[in-house]
Design a protein around this motif. Structure first.
Motif, PDB file in Angstrom:
ATOM      1  N   GLY A  59      -1.485 -39.321   5.531  1.00 13.20           N
ATOM      2  CA  GLY A  59      -2.891 -38.966   5.677  1.00 13.20           C
ATOM      3  C   GLY A  59      -3.040 -37.567   6.246  1.00 13.20           C
ATOM      4  N   ALA A  60      -4.032 -37.374   7.067  1.00 13.61           N
ATOM      5  CA  ALA A  60      -4.310 -36.068   7.659  1.00 13.61           C
ATOM      6  C   ALA A  60      -4.479 -36.220   9.161  1.00 13.61           C
ATOM      7  N   GLU A  61      -3.825 -35.324   9.904  1.00 13.06           N
ATOM      8  CA  GLU A  61      -3.916 -35.318  11.363  1.00 13.06           C
ATOM      9  C   GLU A  61      -4.344 -33.935  11.824  1.00 13.06           C
ATOM     10  N   PRO A  62      -5.216 -33.868  12.831  1.00  8.16           N
ATOM     11  CA  PRO A  62      -5.622 -32.544  13.322  1.00  8.16           C
ATOM     12  C   PRO A  62      -4.501 -31.863  14.093  1.00  8.16           C
ATOM     13  N   THR A  63      -4.393 -30.568  13.932  1.00  7.47           N
ATOM     14  CA  THR A  63      -3.487 -29.797  14.775  1.00  7.47           C
ATOM     15  C   THR A  63      -4.091 -29.740  16.189  1.00  7.47           C
ATOM     16  N   ALA A  64      -3.390 -29.139  17.114  1.00  2.56           N
ATOM     17  CA  ALA A  64      -3.913 -29.022  18.480  1.00  2.56           C
ATOM     18  C   ALA A  64      -5.234 -28.255  18.480  1.00  2.56           C
ATOM     19  N   VAL A  65      -5.253 -27.138  17.733  1.00  8.42           N
ATOM     20  CA  VAL A  65      -6.495 -26.367  17.660  1.00  8.42           C
ATOM     21  C   VAL A  65      -7.529 -27.108  16.814  1.00  8.42           C
ATOM     22  N   GLY A  66      -7.037 -27.909  15.867  1.00  7.72           N
ATOM     23  CA  GLY A  66      -7.943 -28.704  15.048  1.00  7.72           C
ATOM     24  C   GLY A  66      -8.641 -29.780  15.878  1.00  7.72           C
ATOM     25  N   GLN A  67      -7.908 -30.380  16.814  1.00  3.88           N
ATOM     26  CA  GLN A  67      -8.521 -31.381  17.691  1.00  3.88           C
ATOM     27  C   GLN A  67      -9.600 -30.751  18.580  1.00  3.88           C
ATOM     28  N   MET A  68      -9.298 -29.524  19.061  1.00  3.52           N
ATOM     29  CA  MET A  68     -10.277 -28.812  19.881  1.00  3.52           C
ATOM     30  C   MET A  68     -11.527 -28.507  19.053  1.00  3.52           C
ATOM     31  N   PHE A  69     -11.304 -28.062  17.810  1.00  2.00           N
ATOM     32  CA  PHE A  69     -12.436 -27.716  16.957  1.00  2.00           C
ATOM     33  C   PHE A  69     -13.232 -28.963  16.580  1.00  2.00           C
ATOM     34  N   TYR A  70     -12.542 -30.101  16.449  1.00  2.00           N
ATOM     35  CA  TYR A  70     -13.225 -31.351  16.128  1.00  2.00           C
ATOM     36  C   TYR A  70     -14.250 -31.696  17.208  1.00  2.00           C
ATOM     37  N   GLU A  71     -13.860 -31.548  18.484  1.00  2.00           N
ATOM     38  CA  GLU A  71     -14.784 -31.852  19.582  1.00  2.00           C
ATOM     39  C   GLU A  71     -16.007 -30.927  19.537  1.00  2.00           C
TER      40      GLU A  71
END
Length: 323
Positions: A59-71
């Motif tokens: 599937g797809a997992e957020p990168t560290a910066v992706g997790q920050m951007f998700y919030e």
């Protein structure tokens, strides 16, 4: 990156992929085929210059910066939804600020009742009261510092409209120990020989001129008149034994020890009208809601004054005659 419609839509796509952990599941939720969804996420990453998602067989997992951007993206979308909700409520007149001009004895009767009912129906609207005399209210309405005003003796103005909300009777207020206090009603001739305390000094012409006109219409000249600023001062001076005064039915709500109120006898009975004033060009839902509340309480306000409410046709005829 400047956020516009496309960018907000991409944010919602990105949030859906992170929460579903799958491009396929996100595309099903969004009712969008997978290739366009994948392309939108790629454009978002290119605009930001960072990799937001790790794609893999699972599937797809957020990168560290992706997790920050998700919030941050989720917060932005929530704010956008909140803004849209507030705009809808404002368009329905259910949120915002209402600036109301008040003056005189009406603050003791009709105005609190109307404002309380309005706040119960529209709890998210901030109601701010401004104590202003008639001329100051008209000026503030024209300068859009007021949404609506309450006052008496309102004449025709080309840019403002008014309608009567309440009609009240006049009453004599006198010391409870005064010889006239034993009577159930009084004539203007009875009090003309007494020291009279009338109000307000301004604006003129106004309430004082109206009261003096009642005497003059009966060829009576009061022997002594003292002018004060407001009904509270006048009533306090009456309680001190310095004279008599005349108040509306609302003015009777001033409960000060040592005074009594007596209505004028039927032959001398006089009434005054409380008007709600607005700009003719204000068609906001907020103002319309307030006016509707005021109109809905006419019967209740008439009951407080002991007078029957005027039919709408009679009110319109009277307004036409004044023009």
């Amino acid at each position: 990156m400047t956020l516009g419609y496309m960018e907000l839509r991409r944010l919602s796509y990105f949030v859906a992929v992170v929460e579903q952990r799958s491009f396929r599941a996100a595309s099903l939720k969004l009712h969008l085929s997978q290739p366009p969804l994948t392309r939108q996420i790629q454009l978002l990453e290119e605009a930001l210059g960072v990799q937001l998602l790790l794609r893999g067989p699972a599937g797809a997992e957020p990168t560290a910066v992706g997790q920050m951007f998700y919030e941050e993206a989720r917060n932005l979308l929530a704010l956008a939804d909140q803004a849209a909700d507030r705009v809808r409520l404002a368009g329905q007149g259910r949120i915002g600020r209402l600036d109301v001009g008040v003056f005189g004895s009406a603050v003791l009767g009709a105005i609190p009742l109307i404002v309380r009912e309005f706040r119960e129906r529209y709890p998210k609207v901030d109601v701010v009261l401004h104590s202003l005399d008639r001329e100051a209210q008209l000026k503030a309405l024209r300068e859009r510092r007021l949404t609506v005003g309450f006052n008496r003796f309102f004449g025709e103005e080309p840019d403002l409209s008014w309608e009567v909300i309440q009609t009240e009777r006049m009453n004599v207020v006198l010391p409870s120990t005064h010889p006239l206090a034993v009577r159930t009603s009084l004539a203007l001739a009875d009090i003309a020989r007494e020291a009279l305390i009338l109000y307000p000094r301004a604006p003129r012409p106004g309430f004082i001129d109206y009261l003096m006109g009642l005497f003059h219409a009966r060829s009576i000249a009061p022997s002594q008149v003292q002018e004060v600023d407001d009904v509270l001062t006048a009533t306090a001076l009456v309680a001190s034994g310095l004279g008599l005064s005349l108040v509306t039915d609302s003015g009777r709500n001033l409960s000060i020890p040592g005074i009594v109120h007596r209505p004028l006898r039927p032959a001398d009975r006089a009434t005054v009208e409380l008007c709600v004033i607005r700009r003719r060009d204000d068609d906001s839902a907020l103002l319309a809601g307030f006016i509707d509340v005021a109109r809905s309480l006419r019967g209740k306000l008439a009951g407080r004054s002991g007078l029957p409410p005027k039919p709408a046709a009679a009110r319109a005829k009277k307004r036409t005659a004044r023009r």
